[in-house]
Design an enzyme around this catalytic site. Structure first.
Site, PDB file in Angstrom:
ATOM      1  N   ARG A 102      45.332  35.493  31.450  1.00  0.00           N
ATOM      2  CA  ARG A 102      45.076  35.728  32.878  1.00  0.00           C
ATOM      3  C   ARG A 102      45.127  34.445  33.707  1.00  0.00           C
ATOM      4  O   ARG A 102      45.594  34.442  34.845  1.00  0.00           O
ATOM      5  CB  ARG A 102      43.707  36.398  33.058  1.00  0.00           C
ATOM      6  CG  ARG A 102      43.652  37.830  32.543  1.00  0.00           C
ATOM      7  CD  ARG A 102      42.244  38.398  32.726  1.00  0.00           C
ATOM      8  NE  ARG A 102      41.854  38.376  34.131  1.00  0.00           N
ATOM      9  CZ  ARG A 102      42.236  39.281  35.035  1.00  0.00           C
ATOM     10  NH1 ARG A 102      42.999  40.292  34.676  1.00  0.00           N
ATOM     11  NH2 ARG A 102      41.841  39.178  36.282  1.00  0.00           N
ATOM     12  N   ASP A 160      45.882  39.547  45.389  1.00  0.00           N
ATOM     13  CA  ASP A 160      45.528  40.320  44.196  1.00  0.00           C
ATOM     14  C   ASP A 160      46.731  40.469  43.264  1.00  0.00           C
ATOM     15  O   ASP A 160      47.877  40.523  43.727  1.00  0.00           O
ATOM     16  CB  ASP A 160      45.025  41.705  44.646  1.00  0.00           C
ATOM     17  CG  ASP A 160      44.260  42.412  43.545  1.00  0.00           C
ATOM     18  OD1 ASP A 160      44.002  41.807  42.493  1.00  0.00           O
ATOM     19  OD2 ASP A 160      43.935  43.604  43.733  1.00  0.00           O
ATOM     20  N   GLY A 161      46.448  40.561  41.986  1.00  0.00           N
ATOM     21  CA  GLY A 161      47.499  40.865  41.018  1.00  0.00           C
ATOM     22  C   GLY A 161      47.855  39.730  40.079  1.00  0.00           C
ATOM     23  O   GLY A 161      48.806  39.842  39.299  1.00  0.00           O
ATOM     24  N   TRP A 178      50.117  40.171  36.688  1.00  0.00           N
ATOM     25  CA  TRP A 178      51.349  39.365  36.600  1.00  0.00           C
ATOM     26  C   TRP A 178      51.407  38.665  35.232  1.00  0.00           C
ATOM     27  O   TRP A 178      52.439  38.671  34.563  1.00  0.00           O
ATOM     28  CB  TRP A 178      51.361  38.327  37.730  1.00  0.00           C
ATOM     29  CG  TRP A 178      52.579  37.476  37.795  1.00  0.00           C
ATOM     30  CD1 TRP A 178      53.717  37.721  38.503  1.00  0.00           C
ATOM     31  CD2 TRP A 178      52.802  36.232  37.112  1.00  0.00           C
ATOM     32  NE1 TRP A 178      54.623  36.703  38.313  1.00  0.00           N
ATOM     33  CE2 TRP A 178      54.085  35.776  37.461  1.00  0.00           C
ATOM     34  CE3 TRP A 178      52.031  35.456  36.237  1.00  0.00           C
ATOM     35  CZ2 TRP A 178      54.625  34.585  36.977  1.00  0.00           C
ATOM     36  CZ3 TRP A 178      52.562  34.268  35.742  1.00  0.00           C
ATOM     37  CH2 TRP A 178      53.851  33.853  36.114  1.00  0.00           C
ATOM     38  N   GLU A 189      31.680  38.859  43.812  1.00  0.00           N
ATOM     39  CA  GLU A 189      31.747  39.733  42.627  1.00  0.00           C
ATOM     40  C   GLU A 189      32.536  39.083  41.481  1.00  0.00           C
ATOM     41  O   GLU A 189      32.438  39.504  40.332  1.00  0.00           O
ATOM     42  CB  GLU A 189      32.405  41.074  42.981  1.00  0.00           C
ATOM     43  CG  GLU A 189      31.538  41.995  43.837  1.00  0.00           C
ATOM     44  CD  GLU A 189      31.372  41.527  45.276  1.00  0.00           C
ATOM     45  OE1 GLU A 189      32.309  40.937  45.833  1.00  0.00           O
ATOM     46  OE2 GLU A 189      30.271  41.726  45.838  1.00  0.00           O
ATOM     47  N   ASN A 190      33.319  38.062  41.817  1.00  0.00           N
ATOM     48  CA  ASN A 190      34.163  37.442  40.780  1.00  0.00           C
ATOM     49  C   ASN A 190      33.361  36.712  39.701  1.00  0.00           C
ATOM     50  O   ASN A 190      33.886  36.389  38.634  1.00  0.00           O
ATOM     51  CB  ASN A 190      35.200  36.487  41.393  1.00  0.00           C
ATOM     52  CG  ASN A 190      36.331  37.202  42.093  1.00  0.00           C
ATOM     53  OD1 ASN A 190      36.944  36.671  43.021  1.00  0.00           O
ATOM     54  ND2 ASN A 190      36.646  38.428  41.662  1.00  0.00           N
TER      55      ASN A 190
HETATM   56  C1  FPP Z   1      42.767  38.624  42.132  1.00  0.00           C
HETATM   57  O1  FPP Z   1      43.696  38.851  41.128  1.00  0.00           O
HETATM   58  C2  FPP Z   1      42.762  37.225  42.433  1.00  0.00           C
HETATM   59  C3  FPP Z   1      41.677  36.423  42.365  1.00  0.00           C
HETATM   60  C4  FPP Z   1      40.352  36.919  42.013  1.00  0.00           C
HETATM   61  C5  FPP Z   1      41.780  35.006  42.603  1.00  0.00           C
HETATM   62  C6  FPP Z   1      42.742  34.617  43.628  1.00  0.00           C
HETATM   63  C7  FPP Z   1      43.024  33.200  43.502  1.00  0.00           C
HETATM   64  C8  FPP Z   1      44.213  32.646  43.671  1.00  0.00           C
HETATM   65  C9  FPP Z   1      45.380  33.409  44.089  1.00  0.00           C
HETATM   66  C10 FPP Z   1      44.421  31.203  43.551  1.00  0.00           C
HETATM   67  C11 FPP Z   1      43.518  30.506  44.486  1.00  0.00           C
HETATM   68  C12 FPP Z   1      44.005  29.207  44.805  1.00  0.00           C
HETATM   69  C13 FPP Z   1      43.359  28.340  45.574  1.00  0.00           C
HETATM   70  C14 FPP Z   1      44.041  27.135  45.959  1.00  0.00           C
HETATM   71  C15 FPP Z   1      41.999  28.549  46.030  1.00  0.00           C
HETATM   72  P1  FPP Z   1      43.178  39.492  39.778  1.00  0.00           P
HETATM   73  O2  FPP Z   1      42.859  38.387  38.862  1.00  0.00           O
HETATM   74  O3  FPP Z   1      42.052  40.423  40.065  1.00  0.00           O
HETATM   75  O4  FPP Z   1      44.443  40.242  39.314  1.00  0.00           O
HETATM   76  P2  FPP Z   1      44.468  41.659  38.564  1.00  0.00           P
HETATM   77  O5  FPP Z   1      43.858  42.656  39.519  1.00  0.00           O
HETATM   78  O6  FPP Z   1      45.905  41.884  38.349  1.00  0.00           O
HETATM   79  O7  FPP Z   1      43.690  41.505  37.301  1.00  0.00           O
END
Ligand code: FPP
Length: 255
Positions: free
Chosen positions: A48, A35-36, A40, A82-83
């Site tokens: 994003r 997460d994050g 970042w 949920e994504n």
């Molecule tokens: C949550 O961060 C992260 C995700 C929903 C996606 C995670 C995916 C990756 C780390 C890359 C995946 C790579 C492969 C190879 C499958 P967020 O977007 O919710 O961050 P935020 O809470 O800071 O908005």
């Protein structure tokens, strides 16, 4: 396996971990809520998707470290049910990442004897995501090293509902009576039926919640949360999580 971790840690630059004793076992199954990425990117004034791109690099390094130190199963929460609620552009980008990752990393995964698996509902996944993952599963199916389990289009409540339906059908067919339903029956219907439950759950970015991730399987796992955002999650953070895990006393409800 523990020697591999000890050697790995000894090779790290001197840190505040260096005086911690190697007490416990290495977690066999590590599950990570990555997460994050969005925050970042925001901190850097970037879109994003730049955070997700950077997050993919952390996936690469984390997989290499986990396999190197002897973790048996690494489950990564890459895309939740949920994504889909995110803007289409972001969803499309996220669902391209497995393909990008596997195009770049599959030879290395094969060389390192890693076995790729998928946990989630495949129906809604675009063909480019699915075919990349299916190819990786096929090409690594005989590998005997670390299992790299991608949770893609995964939601734990959905998984549990599906498990209950399957058990209900067994009852309808007279193969099972309702009284006989056990934890083992439920376990057998889950997408993780072939895996041991996670020993350690890591979540980055300072959020302290499970977000519909492996609700059944995490019943007795140790949790480790860090404020570090996923793209900034480095070897040192991973080692810290493992070192903290090694100091925990797991009692599984006993004394
Ligand atoms: C949550 O961060 C992260 C995700 C929903 C996606 C995670 C995916 C990756 C780390 C890359 C995946 C790579 C492969 C190879 C499958 P967020 O977007 O919710 O961050 P935020 O809470 O800071 O908005």
């Amino acid at each position: 396996m523990l020697e591999k971790f000890t050697k790995w840690k000894a090779n790290l630059a001197a840190t505040d971990l260096s005086d911690q004793a190697e007490e416990g076992q290495l977690p066999q199954h590590v599950a990570i809520i990555m997460d994050g990425n969005g925050r970042w990117a925001k901190q850097k004034g970037l879109p994003r998707i730049a955070g997700h791109r950077e997050g993919m690099k952390t996936v690469t390094s984390t997989v290499r470290i986990a396999s190197n130190i002897g973790i048996e199963v690494l489950t990564l929460y890459a895309f939740s049910t949920e994504n889909w609620k995110r803007p289409k552009k972001e969803v499309d980008y996220l669902l391209r990442l497995p393909e990008r990752f596997l195009n770049a990393e599959l030879p290395q995964l094969i060389e390192n004897n890693v076995q790729v698996r998928l946990m989630g509902t495949t129906e809604d996944l675009p063909s480019y995501t699915l075919s990349a993952v299916e190819k990786a599963i096929e090409d690594t199916k005989h590998n005997t090293g670390m299992i790299l389990n991608f949770a893609l289009n995964y939601g734990s409540r959905f998984e549990l509902v599906e498990a209950v339906k399957l058990i209900g059908k067994q009852v309808e067919r007279g193969e099972l009576s309702a009284d006989m339903i056990s934890e083992q029956h439920i376990h057998e219907q889950l997408m993780t039926s072939q895996l041991k439950d996670p020993d350690l759950l890591i979540r980055t970015s300072g959020e302290i919640r499970l977000s519909n991730f492996m609700l059944w399987q995490l019943a007795y796992s140790e949790f480790w949360f860090t404020d570090v955002l996923w793209p900034d999650f480095k070897e040192q953070d991973f080692m810290e999580a493992i070192a903290v895990y090694q100091k925990r006393k797991r009692r599984f409800g006993g004394v």
